[in-house]
Design a protein around this motif. Structure first.
Motif, short mmCIF file in Angstrom:
data_model
loop_
_atom_site.label_atom_id
_atom_site.label_comp_id
_atom_site.label_asym_id
_atom_site.label_seq_id
_atom_site.Cartn_x
_atom_site.Cartn_y
_atom_site.Cartn_z
N ASP A 172 0.82 -1.22 0.00
CA ASP A 172 0.00 0.00 0.00
C ASP A 172 0.85 1.26 0.00
N ARG A 173 1.94 1.24 0.78
CA ARG A 173 2.79 2.44 0.85
C ARG A 173 3.43 2.72 -0.49
N GLU A 174 3.90 1.69 -1.15
CA GLU A 174 4.53 1.88 -2.46
C GLU A 174 3.52 2.38 -3.48
N LEU A 175 2.28 1.89 -3.40
CA LEU A 175 1.25 2.36 -4.32
C LEU A 175 0.92 3.83 -4.10
N ARG A 176 0.83 4.23 -2.83
CA ARG A 176 0.55 5.64 -2.53
C ARG A 176 1.69 6.53 -3.00
N THR A 177 2.91 6.08 -2.81
CA THR A 177 4.07 6.86 -3.25
C THR A 177 4.09 6.99 -4.76
N ALA A 178 3.82 5.89 -5.46
CA ALA A 178 3.81 5.92 -6.92
C ALA A 178 2.71 6.83 -7.44
N ALA A 179 1.54 6.80 -6.79
CA ALA A 179 0.43 7.65 -7.22
C ALA A 179 0.77 9.12 -7.04
N LEU A 180 1.37 9.48 -5.90
CA LEU A 180 1.75 10.86 -5.66
C LEU A 180 2.81 11.31 -6.66
N SER A 181 3.78 10.46 -6.93
CA SER A 181 4.83 10.81 -7.89
C SER A 181 4.25 11.06 -9.27
N ASP A 182 3.25 10.28 -9.65
CA ASP A 182 2.61 10.48 -10.96
C ASP A 182 1.88 11.81 -11.02
N VAL A 183 1.18 12.18 -9.94
CA VAL A 183 0.49 13.47 -9.91
C VAL A 183 1.49 14.61 -9.99
N VAL A 184 2.56 14.52 -9.22
CA VAL A 184 3.58 15.58 -9.23
C VAL A 184 4.17 15.74 -10.63
N ALA A 185 4.37 14.63 -11.33
CA ALA A 185 4.96 14.68 -12.66
C ALA A 185 4.05 15.38 -13.66
N ARG A 186 2.72 15.33 -13.45
CA ARG A 186 1.79 15.89 -14.43
C ARG A 186 1.19 17.23 -14.00
N ALA A 187 1.41 17.65 -12.77
CA ALA A 187 0.69 18.78 -12.20
C ALA A 187 1.06 20.11 -12.85
N ARG A 188 0.05 21.00 -12.88
CA ARG A 188 0.25 22.36 -13.40
C ARG A 188 0.40 23.37 -12.27
N SER A 189 -0.34 23.19 -11.18
CA SER A 189 -0.38 24.19 -10.11
C SER A 189 0.15 23.60 -8.81
N PHE A 190 1.10 24.31 -8.21
CA PHE A 190 1.72 23.90 -6.94
C PHE A 190 1.55 25.06 -5.96
N LEU A 191 0.66 24.91 -4.99
CA LEU A 191 0.30 25.99 -4.08
C LEU A 191 1.08 25.88 -2.78
N PHE A 192 1.92 26.90 -2.51
CA PHE A 192 2.65 26.97 -1.24
C PHE A 192 1.70 27.32 -0.10
N VAL A 193 1.94 26.70 1.07
CA VAL A 193 1.20 27.05 2.27
C VAL A 193 2.13 26.86 3.47
N PRO A 194 2.13 27.80 4.43
CA PRO A 194 3.03 27.66 5.58
C PRO A 194 2.63 26.49 6.46
N GLY A 195 3.61 25.64 6.80
CA GLY A 195 3.33 24.43 7.53
C GLY A 195 2.97 24.63 8.99
N ASP A 196 3.23 25.82 9.53
CA ASP A 196 2.92 26.06 10.94
C ASP A 196 1.53 26.66 11.14
N ARG A 197 0.72 26.68 10.10
CA ARG A 197 -0.64 27.24 10.21
C ARG A 197 -1.63 26.19 9.71
N PRO A 198 -2.01 25.24 10.57
CA PRO A 198 -2.86 24.12 10.16
C PRO A 198 -4.16 24.53 9.49
N HIS A 199 -4.78 25.62 9.95
CA HIS A 199 -6.05 26.03 9.36
C HIS A 199 -5.85 26.52 7.93
#
Length: 278
Positions: free
Chosen positions: A3-30
């Motif tokens: 399952d972990r390898e499948l999730r990693t592969a799926a995320l890598s595929d999305v990253v490879a095709r993505a158009r928009s990458f939205l930054f958000v500060p990690g210390d602000r959960p909301h």
């Protein structure tokens, strides 16, 4: 695959095709939660520039909350070769992708040695990174290159909005990505949120140069960037005509020879509308 390898592969595929990458500060959960609820192709949970030193540990502690969300998320760590970056890596979910800031051969090598299963988006934002981007792109853990023009411009002492001054560096990432069989690179942010037309012109320039995505700093930038990278009506009409006529054995469309590169471009244009991502 487990399952972990499948999730990693799926995320890598999305990253490879993505158009928009939205930054958000990690210390602000909301704020992270709001970003995950947007239409961004990928959310970048930032541990670096947008998080003050006193909040780094808080941001790291919140990382697991974002694991398994419907919106693909990746993590921008601090400098990998510094102690703060090493602390970031130790806190990472193991199914994530890391954005390596100020990427150099040393930093991508350090990530690969310490965590060989974690893939990377290499953020090229220094003169060394530009000079060494071919080595960086060739590493097996690097999924894609991204262009950090603000830091590079500061190092070079030039205006970050001067297209001509940065043209060579921008184009180098495109050619390097093609040479190393990586997806089209990701262009840098548009920092001005109020200048009319600035985001649109930046996106059109990125697409014209051969970029396939863009870094964003506000949700309002998502829809214009998606529209900017989408094929135009004339491009789609041309692609469909080429594929239709080629299927009939026609060797020219509007007087232009239809050969393998032309067919490949037509297929790519049509495919980008079918998948939702170029």
């Amino acid at each position: 695959m487990n399952d972990r390898e499948l999730r990693t592969a799926a995320l890598s595929d999305v990253v490879a095709r993505a158009r928009s990458f939205l930054f958000v500060p990690g210390d602000r959960p909301h704020v992270v939660a709001k970003a995950i609820a947007t239409d961004a192709d990928v959310v970048i949970v930032d541990l670096e520039d947008s998080v003050p030193p006193e909040n780094k540990s808080t941001a790291r502690a919140a990382l697991d909350r974002n694991a398994g969300t419907e919106r693909p998320t990746i993590i921008r760590a601090n400098q990998i070769t510094a102690a703060v970056g090493q602390q970031d890596l130790q806190a990472l979910p193991r199914t994530t992708v890391v954005m390596v800031p100020k990427a150099t051969p040393e930093s991508v090598d350090a990530l690969r040695r310490a965590y060989p299963s974690i893939s990377a988006v290499a953020l090229i934002e220094s003169a060394e990174g530009v000079a060494e981007c071919d080595y960086i792109a060739a590493q097996p853990n690097v999924l894609r290159l991204a262009f950090g023009h603000l830091d590079l411009a500061a190092e070079l002492g030039i205006d970050p909005d001067d297209d001509m001054a940065l043209l060579w560096a921008r184009s180098r990432l495109v050619y390097t990505s093609a040479r190393r069989h990586l997806p089209a690179p990701i262009d840098g942010i548009t920092a001005n949120l109020t200048a009319v037309g600035k985001l649109g012109s930046d996106t059109r320039r990125a697409k014209r140069l051969g970029y396939g995505g863009k870094l964003l700093i506000h949700p309002s930038q998502i829809a214009p960037v998606h529209a900017g990278f989408a094929p135009t009506r004339s491009e789609l009409d041309w692609a469909h005509q080429v594929l239709r006529e080629a299927g009939r054995g026609v060797s020219a469309v509007d007087g232009v020879m239809v050969d393998e590169p032309v067919l490949r471009r037509a297929h790519n244009i049509v495919a980008s509308t079918e998948t939702g991502m170029p």
